[in-house]
Design a protein around this motif. Structure first.
Motif, PDB file in Angstrom:
ATOM      1  N   MET A   1       0.833  -1.182   0.000  1.00 39.36           N
ATOM      2  CA  MET A   1       0.000   0.000   0.000  1.00 39.36           C
ATOM      3  C   MET A   1       0.878   1.245   0.000  1.00 39.36           C
ATOM      4  SD  MET A   1      -3.215  -0.387   2.479  1.00 39.36           S
ATOM      5  CE  MET A   1      -2.919  -1.818   3.462  1.00 39.36           C
ATOM      6  N   ILE A   2       0.448   2.205  -0.736  1.00 37.87           N
ATOM      7  CA  ILE A   2       1.187   3.452  -0.806  1.00 37.87           C
ATOM      8  C   ILE A   2       0.989   4.215   0.494  1.00 37.87           C
ATOM      9  CG2 ILE A   2       1.349   5.660  -2.006  1.00 37.87           C
ATOM     10  CD1 ILE A   2       0.486   4.194  -4.534  1.00 37.87           C
ATOM     11  N   GLY A   3       2.106   4.711   1.037  1.00 37.35           N
ATOM     12  CA  GLY A   3       2.038   5.515   2.249  1.00 37.35           C
ATOM     13  C   GLY A   3       1.980   4.724   3.539  1.00 37.35           C
ATOM     14  N   GLN A   4       1.969   3.409   3.461  1.00 40.29           N
ATOM     15  CA  GLN A   4       1.912   2.574   4.653  1.00 40.29           C
ATOM     16  C   GLN A   4       3.262   1.890   4.871  1.00 40.29           C
ATOM     17  OE1 GLN A   4      -0.774   2.416   6.714  1.00 40.29           O
ATOM     18  NE2 GLN A   4      -1.622   3.990   5.370  1.00 40.29           N
ATOM     19  N   PRO A   5       3.737   1.858   6.105  1.00 41.85           N
ATOM     20  CA  PRO A   5       5.006   1.163   6.356  1.00 41.85           C
ATOM     21  C   PRO A   5       4.842  -0.349   6.129  1.00 41.85           C
ATOM     22  CG  PRO A   5       4.009   1.879   8.416  1.00 41.85           C
ATOM     23  CD  PRO A   5       3.168   2.437   7.306  1.00 41.85           C
ATOM     24  N   ILE A   6       5.887  -0.938   5.598  1.00 41.21           N
ATOM     25  CA  ILE A   6       5.886  -2.379   5.367  1.00 41.21           C
ATOM     26  C   ILE A   6       6.900  -3.003   6.316  1.00 41.21           C
ATOM     27  CG2 ILE A   6       6.379  -4.201   3.688  1.00 41.21           C
ATOM     28  CD1 ILE A   6       5.577  -2.234   1.501  1.00 41.21           C
ATOM     29  N   ASP A   7       6.468  -4.011   7.026  1.00 38.54           N
ATOM     30  CA  ASP A   7       7.346  -4.679   7.972  1.00 38.54           C
ATOM     31  C   ASP A   7       8.310  -5.591   7.219  1.00 38.54           C
ATOM     32  OD1 ASP A   7       8.189  -5.029  10.527  1.00 38.54           O
ATOM     33  OD2 ASP A   7       6.865  -6.724  10.941  1.00 38.54           O
ATOM     34  N   ARG A   8       9.622  -5.365   7.403  1.00 39.77           N
ATOM     35  CA  ARG A   8      10.632  -6.214   6.768  1.00 39.77           C
ATOM     36  C   ARG A   8      10.858  -7.425   7.653  1.00 39.77           C
ATOM     37  NH1 ARG A   8      14.562  -4.076   2.761  1.00 39.77           N
ATOM     38  NH2 ARG A   8      15.301  -6.172   3.168  1.00 39.77           N
ATOM     39  N   VAL A   9      10.583  -8.590   7.125  1.00 41.37           N
ATOM     40  CA  VAL A   9      10.716  -9.823   7.888  1.00 41.37           C
ATOM     41  C   VAL A   9      12.151 -10.008   8.370  1.00 41.37           C
ATOM     42  CG1 VAL A   9      10.494 -12.337   7.775  1.00 41.37           C
ATOM     43  CG2 VAL A   9       8.827 -10.881   6.620  1.00 41.37           C
ATOM     44  N   ASP A  10      13.122  -9.670   7.510  1.00 42.91           N
ATOM     45  CA  ASP A  10      14.523  -9.885   7.860  1.00 42.91           C
ATOM     46  C   ASP A  10      15.193  -8.633   8.427  1.00 42.91           C
ATOM     47  OD1 ASP A  10      14.428  -8.416   5.567  1.00 42.91           O
ATOM     48  OD2 ASP A  10      15.934  -9.579   4.494  1.00 42.91           O
ATOM     49  N   GLY A  11      14.456  -7.548   8.579  1.00 42.67           N
ATOM     50  CA  GLY A  11      15.041  -6.283   9.031  1.00 42.67           C
ATOM     51  C   GLY A  11      15.753  -6.368  10.370  1.00 42.67           C
ATOM     52  N   ARG A  12      15.091  -6.912  11.376  1.00 44.37           N
ATOM     53  CA  ARG A  12      15.689  -7.013  12.700  1.00 44.37           C
ATOM     54  C   ARG A  12      16.934  -7.902  12.678  1.00 44.37           C
ATOM     55  NH1 ARG A  12      14.172  -5.396  17.355  1.00 44.37           N
ATOM     56  NH2 ARG A  12      12.003  -5.065  16.790  1.00 44.37           N
ATOM     57  N   LEU A  13      16.866  -9.019  11.938  1.00 47.29           N
ATOM     58  CA  LEU A  13      18.028  -9.916  11.848  1.00 47.29           C
ATOM     59  C   LEU A  13      19.223  -9.203  11.211  1.00 47.29           C
ATOM     60  CD1 LEU A  13      16.265 -13.191  10.667  1.00 47.29           C
ATOM     61  CD2 LEU A  13      17.178 -12.705  12.935  1.00 47.29           C
ATOM     62  N   VAL A  15      19.893  -5.839  11.045  1.00 43.43           N
ATOM     63  CA  VAL A  15      20.467  -4.744  11.850  1.00 43.43           C
ATOM     64  C   VAL A  15      21.118  -5.240  13.135  1.00 43.43           C
ATOM     65  CG1 VAL A  15      18.911  -3.005  10.891  1.00 43.43           C
ATOM     66  CG2 VAL A  15      18.282  -4.162  13.012  1.00 43.43           C
ATOM     67  N   THR A  16      20.781  -6.438  13.573  1.00 42.69           N
ATOM     68  CA  THR A  16      21.428  -6.980  14.780  1.00 42.69           C
ATOM     69  C   THR A  16      22.598  -7.900  14.444  1.00 42.69           C
ATOM     70  OG1 THR A  16      19.891  -8.856  14.854  1.00 42.69           O
ATOM     71  CG2 THR A  16      19.284  -6.872  16.126  1.00 42.69           C
ATOM     72  N   GLY A  17      22.829  -8.142  13.126  1.00 46.16           N
ATOM     73  CA  GLY A  17      23.943  -8.998  12.720  1.00 46.16           C
ATOM     74  C   GLY A  17      23.628 -10.478  12.779  1.00 46.16           C
ATOM     75  N   ALA A  18      22.380 -10.846  12.992  1.00 48.72           N
ATOM     76  CA  ALA A  18      22.011 -12.249  13.115  1.00 48.72           C
ATOM     77  C   ALA A  18      21.578 -12.875  11.790  1.00 48.72           C
ATOM     78  CB  ALA A  18      20.881 -12.394  14.141  1.00 48.72           C
ATOM     79  N   ALA A  19      21.399 -12.059  10.740  1.00 47.81           N
ATOM     80  CA  ALA A  19      20.950 -12.586   9.443  1.00 47.81           C
ATOM     81  C   ALA A  19      22.065 -13.390   8.778  1.00 47.81           C
ATOM     82  CB  ALA A  19      20.524 -11.443   8.537  1.00 47.81           C
ATOM     83  N   THR A  20      21.688 -14.432   8.078  1.00 47.70           N
ATOM     84  CA  THR A  20      22.640 -15.220   7.291  1.00 47.70           C
ATOM     85  C   THR A  20      22.498 -14.798   5.839  1.00 47.70           C
ATOM     86  OG1 THR A  20      22.391 -17.076   8.814  1.00 47.70           O
ATOM     87  CG2 THR A  20      23.387 -17.548   6.681  1.00 47.70           C
ATOM     88  N   TYR A  21      23.596 -14.315   5.262  1.00 42.45           N
ATOM     89  CA  TYR A  21      23.593 -13.878   3.878  1.00 42.45           C
ATOM     90  C   TYR A  21      23.999 -15.034   2.967  1.00 42.45           C
ATOM     91  CZ  TYR A  21      23.043  -9.144   5.589  1.00 42.45           C
ATOM     92  OH  TYR A  21      22.557  -8.011   6.190  1.00 42.45           O
ATOM     93  N   ALA A  22      23.711 -14.920   1.685  1.00 42.55           N
ATOM     94  CA  ALA A  22      23.963 -15.993   0.722  1.00 42.55           C
ATOM     95  C   ALA A  22      25.419 -16.453   0.745  1.00 42.55           C
ATOM     96  CB  ALA A  22      23.576 -15.536  -0.681  1.00 42.55           C
TER      97      ALA A  22
END
Length: 120
Positions: A1-13, A15-22
């Motif tokens: 939706m235009i103008g509505q924030p979208i929750d990034r599923v991987d965002g928290r991971l 920014v905290t360094g917990a995400a696994t990249y390819a």
């Protein structure tokens, strides 16, 4: 939706360094490509002696214009689509080199040392 924030599923991971990249997933029998680039403006390669590089631990193979697969184009085709100098940018197709061109890519089991030290 235009103008509505979208929750990034991987965002928290992320920014905290917990995400696994390819690039962090383990891959069995992975080889690393290392290239030696031309340091001259324009020239021709007379000879490349790959014997010393092939004796180094972990080296799987070394490509040169002598053993690289040659690209074939139908008669009358233009690999650069008429753009200036793009025909000269096809790597390892002949012994002509320009500054920055890949001269001799090699495949390594591990990145332990630099192939440039073999240059004379």
């Amino acid at each position: 939706m235009i103008g509505q924030p979208i929750d990034r599923v991987d965002g928290r991971l992320k920014v905290t360094g917990a995400a696994t990249y390819a690039a962090e997933f383990p891959i069995k029998n992975l080889a690393y490509g290392v290239t030696v680039n031309s340091t001259i403006t324009k020239g021709r390669i007379r000879d490349i002696d790959t014997r010393q590089a092939m004796k180094m631990p972990g080296v799987i193979g070394v490509m040169t214009s002598e053993n690289a697969m040659q690209l074939h184009f139908p008669a009358g085709s233009d690999p650069g689509n008429g753009k200036f100098a793009e025909k000269d940018l096809l790597p390892l197709q002949n012994n002509r080199v320009f500054y920055g061109d890949s001269i001799s890519p090699s495949l390594w089991q591990k990145l332990l040392s630099r192939p440039n030290r073999l240059l004379r």
